[in-house]
Design a protein around this motif. Structure first.
Motif, PDB file in Angstrom:
ATOM      1  N   ASP A   1      32.685  37.255  54.011  1.00 34.99           N
ATOM      2  CA  ASP A   1      34.007  37.203  54.645  1.00 34.99           C
ATOM      3  C   ASP A   1      35.118  36.741  53.707  1.00 34.99           C
ATOM      4  N   VAL A   2      34.787  36.375  52.482  1.00 37.14           N
ATOM      5  CA  VAL A   2      35.795  35.900  51.533  1.00 37.14           C
ATOM      6  C   VAL A   2      36.795  37.024  51.243  1.00 37.14           C
ATOM      7  N   THR A   3      38.083  36.675  51.183  1.00 33.98           N
ATOM      8  CA  THR A   3      39.122  37.670  50.883  1.00 33.98           C
ATOM      9  C   THR A   3      39.776  37.363  49.536  1.00 33.98           C
ATOM     10  N   ILE A   4      40.379  38.392  48.934  1.00 35.17           N
ATOM     11  CA  ILE A   4      41.136  38.207  47.704  1.00 35.17           C
ATOM     12  C   ILE A   4      42.495  38.885  47.862  1.00 35.17           C
ATOM     13  N   GLU A   5      43.464  38.377  47.117  1.00 35.07           N
ATOM     14  CA  GLU A   5      44.843  38.815  47.275  1.00 35.07           C
ATOM     15  C   GLU A   5      45.185  39.940  46.304  1.00 35.07           C
TER      16      GLU A   5
END
Length: 568
Positions: free
Chosen positions: A99-103
């Motif tokens: 579930d980790v997001t990156i910008e």
């Protein structure tokens, strides 16, 4: 490992590429690779690690093509698209899950797993297509190959497991064929390749005639200088040519991107926070093009001249005359449409990175090894300033070498490692690893809160049973075997939970103590309860490869379960 074809993907922070071999092990030739960049009049062994998605998160382009499209995209349209570059560093030093997001460059976020999966899918499909075109049109599918994916040795295990999951979702491997994906540690792959190079296949910074001798007993440091991380390993050549790790993997996040960030901070200082913030927001594609140009220019030790992008110039001129921006800032001048930065100022951008690398190397050299060489590899090793600095700092202690093509070393070495993992014969365990056990409760030595009762009596739960100690040398194919019994006569399943720690093990007793981290577990079915608590449960552990594997075996029924935990 079988003798199938090999494809190695070097998924770098700044640049990515692949190498491959279609020969069997006994007829091994030098790995081949694809050269990229024809559409932008370049020929490079890797392509920028950039990926572009549309406003609906659908994949569009990767590498030079993603850059070209995004750089040409105008402000409003660029702000709609998801452009990611150097996104591999989002995994550094983090515990990861799906579930980790990156910008992205537009400030919006996407799930990291999707970004990495689509990048690996592109590289997989491009490799299969390229190899087919260069093999007389013979068609290949992913399962025809053993795949090798490179990762920094200093990454957290969850980040390495994340890459395995992304590779699975990208269709590189399928369930049940997990052994067709090999995780290679980047400095190890580089080291393996350097051993294959001719003795004169290296360059030095003092023009001396230095060769890389590889006699048994030779000890050397490999510094993988990437865009994001500096990854360091120490190897000794063994009789027969295999490598032995002498010191657990170390390093930091002072890679080439550190220098790029300093350039960016300096440009912000010249043009002011408010103007730079507006420029970043309104013209992200143009900014990315300028930063790419800077990343190439930093390879030389000279004054740097950067063409001022059109929109930055227009926004600046609305505030004041262009020359005014440069009057109060030292080390830079305006030169007929270009920003000219002095050699001394450029060198200052390297200071943090070089100090970080120097510190890491000094710590290793204090350990008492007999280091003969420092090998500099990776894309950042193409920087003359970096190579000169390391030579100046350590050239009187050992010989500092860089292969003629430092960007290719990891890819080609990874093919060789995938073909023959025994090339790295032993490694140093970075952690103490253990398994959680129960034992008969003894109030004289066990914590009262760990006591539990079943029909067989009183037990102590969660005891940390050491499997291998930190800094212990482990052979790459060595299997250690441990024997256990159930805690209840009618128990039909056994759970093995695995833990790691960097703590000293003296005084460590339980898995719930500070500094102890769970890394995985397996449940083993034990359906035949006829022999009650006299049943034997075997646990077989392999620690010496890049991935720890544990196999639990119920001797009476023959049931077995395997778990792979990325560890080093």
């Amino acid at each position: 490992m079988d003798n199938s074809y090999i494809i190695a993907i070097d998924f770098g922070t700044a640049y990515s590429g692949y190498a491959f071999s279609l020969t069997k092990r006994e007829a091994e030739t030098e790995p081949r690779l694809k050269y990229w960049g024809q559409q932008v009049s370049l020929r490079t062994p890797k392509t920028p690690t950039c990926i572009l998605f549309d406003e609906h998160e659908a994949f569009l382009n990767f590498g030079y093509e993603a850059q070209s499209v995004y750089f040409r995209t105008r402000g409003d349209e660029a702000r709609e698209k998801f452009f990611f570059e150097c996104f591999k560093m989002s995994l550094y030093g983090k515990k990861l899950n799906s579930d980790v997001t990156i910008e992205a460059a537009n400030g919006r976020s996407m799930k990291a797993l999707k970004v990495f999966t689509e990048a690996l899918r592109y590289l997989k499909e491009d490799a299969l297509k390229f190899i087919s075109e260069n093999a007389g049109g013979k068609q290949f599918i992913a399962s025809d190959f053993t795949w090798v994916v490179t990762v920094p040795a200093i990454w957290d295990p969850s980040a390495k497991q994340f890459m395995r999951e992304a590779a699975t979702q990208a269709g590189i491997i399928t369930t049940g064929k997990e052994n067709k994906l090999v995780i290679a540690l980047e400095p190890e792959a580089a080291s393996v390749w350097c051993k294959k190079l001719p003795a004169d296949g290296f360059k030095t910074e003092n023009n001396s005639e230095v060769t890389f001798e590889q006699a048994s007993g030779t000890q050397y440091i490999v510094v993988d200088c990437g865009g994001g991380t500096i990854d360091i390993t120490v190897h000794e050549v063994l009789e027969g040519g295999a490598l032995k790790e002498l010191h657990k993997a170390s390093g930091n996040d002072f890679g080439g991107q550190t220098v790029d960030k300093k350039f960016k901070e300096f440009l912000r200082e010249i043009f002011s926070d408010s103007l730079w913030d507006a420029y970043e927001k309104e013209h992200p594609g143009e900014l990315q093009k300028m930063m790419y140009d800077i990343s190439v220019l930093k390879e030389n030790d000279d004054d740097v001249e950067i063409s001022c992008p059109y929109n930055l110039g227009e926004m600046a001129k609305e505030k004041q005359k262009m020359e005014k921006f440069f009057e109060s800032v030292r080390g830079v001048s305006w030169n007929q449409g270009a920003i000219r930065i002095s050699k001394e100022k450029v060198r200052s951008f390297f200071a943090d990175s070089l100090n970080g690398i120097t510190k890491s190397l000094r710590e290793i050299l204090k350990k008492g090894f007999t280091i003969k060489y420092i090998l500099l590899l990776g894309g950042y090793a193409q920087s003359l300033i970096l190579r000169q600095h390391i030579t100046n700092q350590f050239g009187d202690q050992c010989k500092v070498l860089c292969p003629s093509h430092p960007q290719e070393a990891i890819m080609k070495g990874a093919v060789m490692f995938g073909r023959n993992p025994a090339l790295v014969a032993s490694r140093i365990s970075a952690f103490t690893y253990g398994v959680s056990l129960s034992d008969r409760f003894d109030e004289s030595k066990h914590r009262a809160d760990k006591r539990y009762t079943n029909k067989e009596g009183e037990w102590c739960d969660g005891i940390f049973c050491v499997l291998v100690k930190e800094n212990e040398e482990v052979g790459w194919d060595k299997t250690s075997e441990h024997s256990f019994t159930p805690v209840e006569r009618d128990q039909t399943a056994v759970i093995f939970a695995f833990y790691r720690t960097e703590r000293k093990i003296q005084g460590l007793m339980y898995v719930d103590e500070w500094g102890v981290e769970k890394i995985g577990s397996i449940i083993l079915e034990s359906p035949d309860t006829a022999r009650g608590m006299n049943r034997e449960i075997k646990l077989q552990i392999k620690f010496g490869a890049t991935e720890m594997t544990a196999t639990a075996i119920d001797v009476d029924s023959g049931n077995s379960m395997l778990i792979t935990v990325l560890k080093l």
